[in-house]
Design a protein around this motif. Sequence first.
Motif, PDB file in Angstrom:
ATOM      1  N   ASP A 594       0.852  -1.185   0.000  1.00 51.06           N
ATOM      2  CA  ASP A 594       0.000   0.000   0.000  1.00 51.06           C
ATOM      3  C   ASP A 594       0.888   1.236   0.000  1.00 51.06           C
ATOM      4  O   ASP A 594       1.931   1.258   0.669  1.00 51.06           O
ATOM      5  N   LEU A 595       0.473   2.239  -0.746  1.00 51.79           N
ATOM      6  CA  LEU A 595       1.071   3.569  -0.646  1.00 51.79           C
ATOM      7  C   LEU A 595       0.073   4.446   0.099  1.00 51.79           C
ATOM      8  O   LEU A 595      -1.111   4.505  -0.265  1.00 51.79           O
ATOM      9  N   TYR A 596       0.545   5.137   1.127  1.00 59.47           N
ATOM     10  CA  TYR A 596      -0.346   5.816   2.073  1.00 59.47           C
ATOM     11  C   TYR A 596       0.148   7.246   2.260  1.00 59.47           C
ATOM     12  O   TYR A 596       1.308   7.470   2.605  1.00 59.47           O
ATOM     13  N   VAL A 597      -0.736   8.212   2.012  1.00 60.08           N
ATOM     14  CA  VAL A 597      -0.374   9.627   2.145  1.00 60.08           C
ATOM     15  C   VAL A 597      -1.440  10.325   2.984  1.00 60.08           C
ATOM     16  O   VAL A 597      -2.643  10.169   2.737  1.00 60.08           O
ATOM     17  N   ALA A 598      -0.989  11.096   3.984  1.00 62.48           N
ATOM     18  CA  ALA A 598      -1.908  11.850   4.833  1.00 62.48           C
ATOM     19  C   ALA A 598      -1.346  13.240   5.077  1.00 62.48           C
ATOM     20  O   ALA A 598      -0.142  13.413   5.294  1.00 62.48           O
ATOM     21  N   LEU A 599      -2.235  14.246   5.037  1.00 62.54           N
ATOM     22  CA  LEU A 599      -1.842  15.621   5.340  1.00 62.54           C
ATOM     23  C   LEU A 599      -1.883  15.844   6.848  1.00 62.54           C
ATOM     24  O   LEU A 599      -2.853  15.461   7.514  1.00 62.54           O
ATOM     25  N   GLY A 600      -0.825  16.484   7.368  1.00 67.01           N
ATOM     26  CA  GLY A 600      -0.775  16.803   8.786  1.00 67.01           C
ATOM     27  C   GLY A 600      -1.139  18.253   9.038  1.00 67.01           C
ATOM     28  O   GLY A 600      -2.173  18.737   8.562  1.00 67.01           O
ATOM     29  N   ASP A 601      -0.296  18.957   9.780  1.00 63.26           N
ATOM     30  CA  ASP A 601      -0.575  20.355  10.117  1.00 63.26           C
ATOM     31  C   ASP A 601      -0.176  21.283   8.973  1.00 63.26           C
ATOM     32  O   ASP A 601       0.767  21.014   8.215  1.00 63.26           O
ATOM     33  N   GLN A 602      -0.878  22.404   8.904  1.00 63.41           N
ATOM     34  CA  GLN A 602      -0.567  23.426   7.906  1.00 63.41           C
ATOM     35  C   GLN A 602       0.458  24.396   8.487  1.00 63.41           C
ATOM     36  O   GLN A 602       0.256  24.978   9.552  1.00 63.41           O
ATOM     37  N   ILE A 603       1.569  24.609   7.783  1.00 65.63           N
ATOM     38  CA  ILE A 603       2.627  25.514   8.238  1.00 65.63           C
ATOM     39  C   ILE A 603       2.333  26.936   7.786  1.00 65.63           C
ATOM     40  O   ILE A 603       2.446  27.898   8.559  1.00 65.63           O
ATOM     41  N   ASN A 604       1.979  27.092   6.532  1.00 64.46           N
ATOM     42  CA  ASN A 604       1.577  28.380   5.966  1.00 64.46           C
ATOM     43  C   ASN A 604       0.608  28.078   4.818  1.00 64.46           C
ATOM     44  O   ASN A 604       0.326  26.905   4.546  1.00 64.46           O
ATOM     45  N   PRO A 605       0.078  29.085   4.141  1.00 64.80           N
ATOM     46  CA  PRO A 605      -0.939  28.809   3.118  1.00 64.80           C
ATOM     47  C   PRO A 605      -0.545  27.789   2.066  1.00 64.80           C
ATOM     48  O   PRO A 605      -1.416  27.147   1.458  1.00 64.80           O
TER      49      PRO A 605
END
Length: 667
Positions: A594-605
């Motif tokens: 499986d290839l797994y991608v998740a977005l974490g915290d936003q640093i800037n826009p």
Amino acid sequence: MIPELGHLALILALVLALAQSAFPLIGAARGNQAWMRAGSTAAAGQLLFLAIAFGALIQAFVSNDFSVSYVAANSSTQLPLQYRIAAVWGGHEGSMLLWVLILAGWSVAVTRFSRHLPEDLLARVTGVMGLTCVGFLTFLIATSNPFERLIPAATQGRDLNPLLQDLGMVLHPPLLYMGYVGFSVAFAFAIAALLSGRLDATWARWSRPWTTLAWMFLSLGVALGSFWAYYELGWGGWWFWDPVENSSFIPWLVGTALIHSLAVTEKRGAFKGWTVFLAILAFSFSLLGTFLVRSGVLTSVHAFATDPRRGVFMLALLGIVTGGALLLFAIRARQVGLGGSFEKVSRESMLLLNNVMLVVAAGSVLLGTLYPLVLDAMGIGKISVGTPYFELVFIPLTVPIVFLIGVGPMARWKKATVLDLAVRLRWAFGIALVTALLLPFTMASWKAGASFGLLLATWIVTSSLADLWERLRQSRGGMSLFAKLRTNSLSYYGMLLAHLGVAVFIVGATLVRNYEVEKDVRVSPGDTVNVGDYQFAMERLSRVRGPNYVATRAEIRVTRDGRNVTTMLPEKRTYRDQKNPMTEAAIDRGLSRDLYVALGDQINPTTWIMRVYYKPFVEWIWYGWLMMALGGVLAVFDRRYRVAVQESVPARRPQAIASGVGAVGVR
């Protein structure tokens, strides 16, 4: 007035549950056939009224009736219809109503499909299940009324927990409850057998079909919960040893021991007391899991309630059910007896050792789950028992269990010899050892942990094939291969499939643990991340709208050796009503990775933390669970248990016809 009708239906269901518990038990004690038969009618009526109550709650959600407190707390007008229906069991009150509805359904199923049991035994089983319904209906009406009015009515609901707005959590609770509640049938049979003083092979035969079905549903529920946590929570793992996860895993372990023990009791008349104890223990642990989830003692994404008053009620119910059952077991212990004898080396002894190890493993999980809670309750302090404890204690306990999976089916009943088993299994072990040593060389590197895990998995496969080969070789000469295969029962093939499922699970868990690659990186559009042999390039960020949320979506182009593999679209969602930012991972699934991608915290826009995983063979974990559950399905359809068999047992009916299914694990 529909919510009031639903509340009235709950009260009438409680009245019928009281009738279901009282009339059959008194009738069995007095030999009154009319009273004994009244139990099945009361059970059917109870199911009818609970279905009416459940339908009334569904209608309140579908029509957005925010004058009902439970609807206002778990729904909103923006919630899609399918999730409004699923929200019926998305909170504590509705999930308890679903629990009792399923319990009533099991009661009706037992009365409908067990009509050939001795009438007094069936009456006692029905009565015990009725008492269980009384306890849960009293809890529901007294502390968790789903139809309680909110005055004045809310103009808008607070929405369903975003984590639960997913198909996996729509299906997970009903499957889990089918397993939890299903163990109440084995419990009821055990208590009924203790009350009648008739603990024999026929009792085990009657109890086996229901136990197998409950185990099958619980297997699917545990697997689906793990799968949901993997793709929905965004952390990339498949089991966190969360206390609520453990609360479903513990009864599964004990239930696995129970289905093996029931088979030995039926076939050899052994383990009678042990089997009764396991039946009590399996249902008691199901109640314990219910207490943990609903008492407020746990903080978890899986927990339903945080009201301590409900916890006190559930704890009292757990004490009454478990304490009363164990007291009855102690009183009747002399009548239970030890059962048939067997040698130290035999199939019985290996199954007994397997059962003991399963219970010890369940105890180790229970200790790690409850120990922090006990210390906190005593004011000693707060500690956390996490993955290192469970890997250090639980995993070593499973090694002998896996070894016995290979040896047990090959051992002879009553008496076997170590030399005979060694000779018959020498090639199986040799092939498993060589395969386990060589296979890791096909991965990124050779690792001892991977080799050992593969040894356990291949040992199950080779020993199972050796057992099948031996059975085919002993078939009559002149038969075709297909005819030889047909000489074995579906129950036997169910055992093979379930054991092979364990092997597949071990392969997945071993390889993903030893060879997964994880990176947490800062990325902006135009950046590329290398993970394993794959390149993940962020193409762009965009804003998208869902029915009740807005999200930031990243477009990730995945390549390997310059060739396009896929485009992945992870999201960070914000739900309008609850304002909770939620991670929606993107997963490219495959048989080998499986290839797994998740977005974490936003640093800037334009810059985000992104978590990227390469997970080899992780899907095999759930393939293995599915194979185990399918093994139970095969056992259910075993012909030798669907054919009515006349039993010579003392009963008020002239004949008792036993029907059931074989337990997965013993043919």
